[in-house]
Design a protein around this motif. Structure first.
Motif, mmCIF file in Angstrom:
data_model
loop_
_atom_site.group_PDB
_atom_site.id
_atom_site.type_symbol
_atom_site.label_atom_id
_atom_site.label_comp_id
_atom_site.label_asym_id
_atom_site.label_seq_id
_atom_site.Cartn_x
_atom_site.Cartn_y
_atom_site.Cartn_z
ATOM 1 N N SER A 198 0.819 -1.212 0.000
ATOM 2 C CA SER A 198 0.000 0.000 0.000
ATOM 3 C C SER A 198 0.853 1.263 0.000
ATOM 4 C CB SER A 198 -0.941 0.004 1.203
ATOM 5 O OG SER A 198 -0.198 0.044 2.402
ATOM 6 N N VAL B 174 2.198 0.951 -4.398
ATOM 7 C CA VAL B 174 1.288 1.060 -5.537
ATOM 8 C C VAL B 174 -0.022 1.676 -5.071
ATOM 9 C CG1 VAL B 174 0.025 -0.190 -7.320
ATOM 10 C CG2 VAL B 174 2.261 -1.013 -6.591
ATOM 11 N N SER B 175 -0.454 2.750 -5.732
ATOM 12 C CA SER B 175 -1.776 3.289 -5.432
ATOM 13 C C SER B 175 -2.632 3.153 -6.682
ATOM 14 C CB SER B 175 -1.685 4.748 -5.002
ATOM 15 O OG SER B 175 -1.008 5.501 -5.977
ATOM 16 N N VAL B 176 -3.945 3.129 -6.495
ATOM 17 C CA VAL B 176 -4.830 2.916 -7.632
ATOM 18 C C VAL B 176 -5.904 3.991 -7.703
ATOM 19 C CG1 VAL B 176 -4.534 0.412 -7.645
ATOM 20 C CG2 VAL B 176 -6.369 1.425 -6.298
ATOM 21 N N VAL B 177 -6.366 4.233 -8.918
ATOM 22 C CA VAL B 177 -7.589 5.000 -9.138
ATOM 23 C C VAL B 177 -8.470 4.093 -9.973
ATOM 24 C CG1 VAL B 177 -8.595 7.033 -10.215
ATOM 25 C CG2 VAL B 177 -6.432 7.225 -9.006
ATOM 26 N N LEU C 66 -11.173 12.573 2.027
ATOM 27 C CA LEU C 66 -10.850 11.496 1.091
ATOM 28 C C LEU C 66 -9.347 11.428 0.853
ATOM 29 C CD1 LEU C 66 -11.813 9.388 -1.114
ATOM 30 C CD2 LEU C 66 -11.433 11.259 -2.707
ATOM 31 N N MET D 92 -7.537 9.900 3.517
ATOM 32 C CA MET D 92 -7.594 8.437 3.566
ATOM 33 C C MET D 92 -6.381 7.829 2.876
ATOM 34 S SD MET D 92 -10.392 7.522 5.052
ATOM 35 C CE MET D 92 -11.609 6.396 4.516
ATOM 36 N N GLY D 93 -5.824 8.572 1.925
ATOM 37 C CA GLY D 93 -4.627 8.096 1.249
ATOM 38 C C GLY D 93 -3.462 7.914 2.213
ATOM 39 N N SER E 197 -3.741 6.457 5.057
ATOM 40 C CA SER E 197 -4.028 5.308 5.932
ATOM 41 C C SER E 197 -2.843 4.364 6.154
ATOM 42 C CB SER E 197 -5.206 4.507 5.385
ATOM 43 O OG SER E 197 -6.332 5.309 5.348
ATOM 44 N N PRO E 198 -2.067 4.028 5.115
ATOM 45 C CA PRO E 198 -0.967 3.095 5.364
ATOM 46 C C PRO E 198 0.048 3.636 6.364
ATOM 47 C CG PRO E 198 -1.346 3.332 3.012
ATOM 48 C CD PRO E 198 -2.181 4.369 3.695
ATOM 49 N N THR F 268 -0.804 5.967 8.919
ATOM 50 C CA THR F 268 -1.367 6.426 10.186
ATOM 51 C C THR F 268 -1.480 5.275 11.170
ATOM 52 O OG1 THR F 268 -3.599 6.078 9.368
ATOM 53 C CG2 THR F 268 -2.701 8.300 9.167
ATOM 54 N N MET G 239 -9.622 11.774 -6.497
ATOM 55 C CA MET G 239 -9.120 10.413 -6.359
ATOM 56 C C MET G 239 -7.626 10.354 -6.679
ATOM 57 S SD MET G 239 -11.085 8.213 -5.215
ATOM 58 C CE MET G 239 -12.786 7.959 -4.784
ATOM 59 N N LYS H 289 -5.828 11.591 -3.789
ATOM 60 C CA LYS H 289 -5.753 10.514 -2.784
ATOM 61 C C LYS H 289 -4.575 9.602 -3.094
ATOM 62 C CE LYS H 289 -6.391 6.753 -3.188
ATOM 63 N NZ LYS H 289 -6.437 5.391 -3.614
ATOM 64 N N GLN I 260 -0.940 9.002 -0.947
ATOM 65 C CA GLN I 260 -0.448 7.678 -0.576
ATOM 66 C C GLN I 260 1.069 7.575 -0.774
ATOM 67 O OE1 GLN I 260 -3.248 4.898 -2.284
ATOM 68 N NE2 GLN I 260 -2.160 3.132 -1.458
#
Lengths: 347, 334
Positions: B83, B86-89, B104, B107-108, B110-111, B113, B156, B159, B163
């Motif tokens: 995570s 690689v990030s995705v949309v 939002l 949230m990116g 998250s890995p 936090t 997005m 986001k 990440q």
């Protein structure tokens, strides 16, 4: 900083309403006790008649605590279900867990009369414990099935449908049991099914509240998971969440909460569905770090309010809590929804 | 920016595992996706673009072969480690209510936090930087469900930026957008490869845009597998025309872009140069008339100050607009 401040003010307001409703629940009832006496009894000062003390500490106070934790538990359970299934109509009963509890109770209530030859209503405290154990056993059995199914199936919708089907199955068995049971037993079961916060008394209340006092904080641990699940499985996974494990944990958490509350209070409808929606609208957020504590407070407040209305003077024992939750809750949610739609258009 | 291969595909077979049999969507895929480059995956519907993207995002395991991410097999990475790489949309349109753009993008993080997902000061700074990078600062406090498709797509992407992954994979990021938004998104992604050295891999159906902006094109075809290269190389060796040229579509070597083919009923000599020449040519093409300066014909059109239609049987006819010219020409040709 504007939003956290606003949230704190809102939370304090709801907390205030909880305290207010707690006090009203204790102060009001079919036996009218003057306010100064209520205060004396609560603070333990002054001389109050023993029967008043008994009413407040043995009857009203347990009811308040029961409503408080049951409301909070069901609301958290509903919030978790709605998020994990991404379905605004999901509530604690959606997976058939409360139907499982009902089935457990139905088996005990309806079979004991027919097979054992003793009506459970005559069994006293032993009967109460038997009901609770049966409800928990029934709910846990259904939940085990659901967790098993969630290992096998991929989609949320499939799992939801399986849950609903299990619910139907449980209700069908209950129907058959009812058909072959004696009238008094059926009535006892129906009364259980109406739900009540006043059923839990004495020792049982201690067990119930302490179980919930552990479960509610435990379920709070799922906030980050729930926030990630909001984004949808793909994004959540990409952000490092193990979807399968997360889903099972959240369902387990919500399921156990529902099972315990249903075991002690009977199936309480509507709170679990309505409270999360109310919180989302009042707090204008989907962040579970806000929604979780908000649901606890809002659920407690609403449950206390419903309990209060259910035993308004003159109505004592006449209105089942289950009807009040729907009668009060449905218009509230509908009105908030309508207002919401308008403000959406104005944005 | 140095261009090193971040994602290497070795004899990759992608598809879906069934209980008894595998359903292979594409096989024998090899290639490398480099950092600092915008790589576009082109292919017709159902050829397996999304499956390839899902496999590269580790959403599903490959049936055979290897994917190396920064030199290490993709399968060897833990969810958590992946995570941050690689990030995705995605194409799935998430219908989230009551969440602001800033939340939002947050949230990116998250890995990175902790248990409660609280954003630290550094996290907030990264979120702000991501929002600025895609130019959506004015939208930061808006609710997601009030945004347009293009704005949401940018959120997005922000986001994905928050990440902080070296690789970004996007599944049809320009679908459902109007043309200016498509261009904006593609240019934004292109800029990110240059400014931040990101490895960006995306699938798209916007052929023309991809051919103009992408550093590398991956052509995916059911029979030929994957052919990769710069758009220009693919044009030169005939792959581009081979891929899409079919009924009604032809590859125009002059512009390096695709155009709609016409069956010409007439041929007319067209004189002049510059954009007025090209526009008249385009208008005539649409009307099934082949027109350029190499055609030999009695009728001739001169583009200069105005448009002059020359016909051997009539005096030269000046026209003020292309519309007038078309009318005069159709009368002359009948």
């Amino acid at each position: 900083m504007r939003r956290p401040l606003k949230n704190t003010v809102l939370a304090l307001a709801i907390l205030l309403s909880v305290v207010l409703f707690m006090f009203l629940n204790i102060a009001l009832g079919s036996v009218s006790i003057p306010l100064p006496a209520v205060w004396d009894i609560l603070t333990g000062t002054g001389e109050a008649p023993a029967n008043w003390t008994n009413i407040i500490w043995k009857s009203r106070f347990p009811q308040v605590l029961t409503a408080l934790v049951a409301g909070a538990g069901l609301s958290i359970s509903g919030l978790q279900m709605q998020t994990v299934f991404k379905n605004p109509l999901a509530d604690p009963s959606v997976l058939g867990i409360s139907s499982g509890a009902s089935l457990g109770v139905a088996l005990v209530v309806l079979m004991s009369g027919t097979i054992g030859g003793i009506a459970l209503s005559q069994a006293g405290i032993l009967g109460e414990v038997a009901l609770t154990v049966a409800a928990i056993a029934g709910a846990m059995a259904v939940m085990a099935l659901i967790v098993l199914a969630s290992h096998k199936v991929k989609g949320n919708v499939t799992l939801l449908i399986i849950g609903v089907m299990i619910g139907y199955l449980a209700n069908a068995i209950i129907g058959i049991l009812k058909y072959f049971s004696v009238e008094e037993d059926v009535k006892a079961y129906v009364i259980w099914g109406l739900g009540s916060f006043s059923r839990v008394s004495g020792d049982q209340m201690g067990i119930f509240t302490s179980i919930m006092a552990v479960l509610i904080p435990l379920s709070m641990l799922s906030v980050k998971t729930l926030n990630l699940l909001l984004l949808g499985d793909g994004y959540a996974r990409n952000l490092g969440l193990n979807i399968k494990r997360a889903r099972i944990l959240v369902i387990l958490s919500a399921g156990v909460l529902t099972a315990i509350v249903t075991a002690y209070c009977g199936p309480i409808a509507f709170l679990g569905l309505a409270v999360p929606h109310l919180c989302r609208m009042v707090f204008q957020t989907s962040d579970h770090r806000v929604l979780m504590p908000a649901s606890v407070l809002m659920g407690a407040s609403l449950a206390l309010m419903c309990n209060l209305l259910a035993r308004m003077p003159g109505l004592e024992g006449a209105l089942p809590v289950n009807s009040v939750t729907a009668l009060i809750g449905a218009p509230i949610v509908a009105s908030v929804l309508f207002r919401k739609r308008k403000s959406d258009l104005n944005e | 920016m140095s261009k090193t291969p971040t994602l290497i595909l070795q004899q990759l077979s992608i598809g879906y595992r069934g209980k008894n049999s595998h359903k292979t969507v594409a096989a024998g895929i090899s290639g490398a996706i480099c950092s600092g480059e915008l790589t576009c995956l082109l292919g017709t519907n159902g050829v397996g673009k999304s499956t390839l993207l899902r496999t590269l995002s580790a959403f599903q395991p490959p049936l055979e072969g290897n994917i190396l991410l920064q030199g290490k097999p993709l399968a060897k990475y833990k969810d958590k480690a992946l995570s941050t790489l690689v990030s995705v949309v995605l194409t799935e349109k998430c219908d989230i209510r009551n969440m602001t753009v800033r939340e939002l993008v947050g949230m990116g993080r998250s890995p990175y936090t902790g248990f409660w997902g609280r954003l630290s000061h550094e996290d907030l700074a990264v979120v702000d930087a991501a929002i600025d990078r895609v130019n959506i600062r004015p939208l930061a406090e808006r609710m997601l469900h009030t945004l347009s498709d293009g704005e949401r797509q940018k959120a997005m992407i922000a986001k994905a930026l928050a990440q902080e992954t070296p690789v970004i994979i996007l599944d049809e990021p320009t679908a459902f957008l109007d043309f200016p938004s498509k261009v904006e998104i593609m240019q934004l992604l292109h800029r990110l490869t240059r400014e931040a050295g990101k490895t960006i891999f995306l699938s798209t159906h916007d052929l023309e845009l991809a051919l103009q902006i992408a550093d590398k094109i991956w052509l995916m075809d059911r029979n030929k597998g994957i052919v990769a290269g710069t758009p220009e190389d693919l044009a030169l060796d005939g792959h581009l025309s081979g891929f899409f040229a079919s009924k009604g579509i032809a590859f125009d070597m002059e512009t390096g872009l695709f155009r709609i083919t016409n069956n010409y009923r007439h041929a007319v000599r067209l004189a002049g140069h510059g954009y007025r020449y090209s526009l008249v040519r385009k208008a005539l093409q649409r009307n099934e008339i082949l027109a350029n300066r190499h055609v030999e014909s009695d009728i001739c059109i001169e583009t200069g100050e105005g448009f002059i239609l020359c016909h051997p049987a009539a005096p030269p006819r000046p026209c003020a607009s292309i519309e007038e010219l078309l009318e005069a020409l159709s009368a002359a040709l009948d």
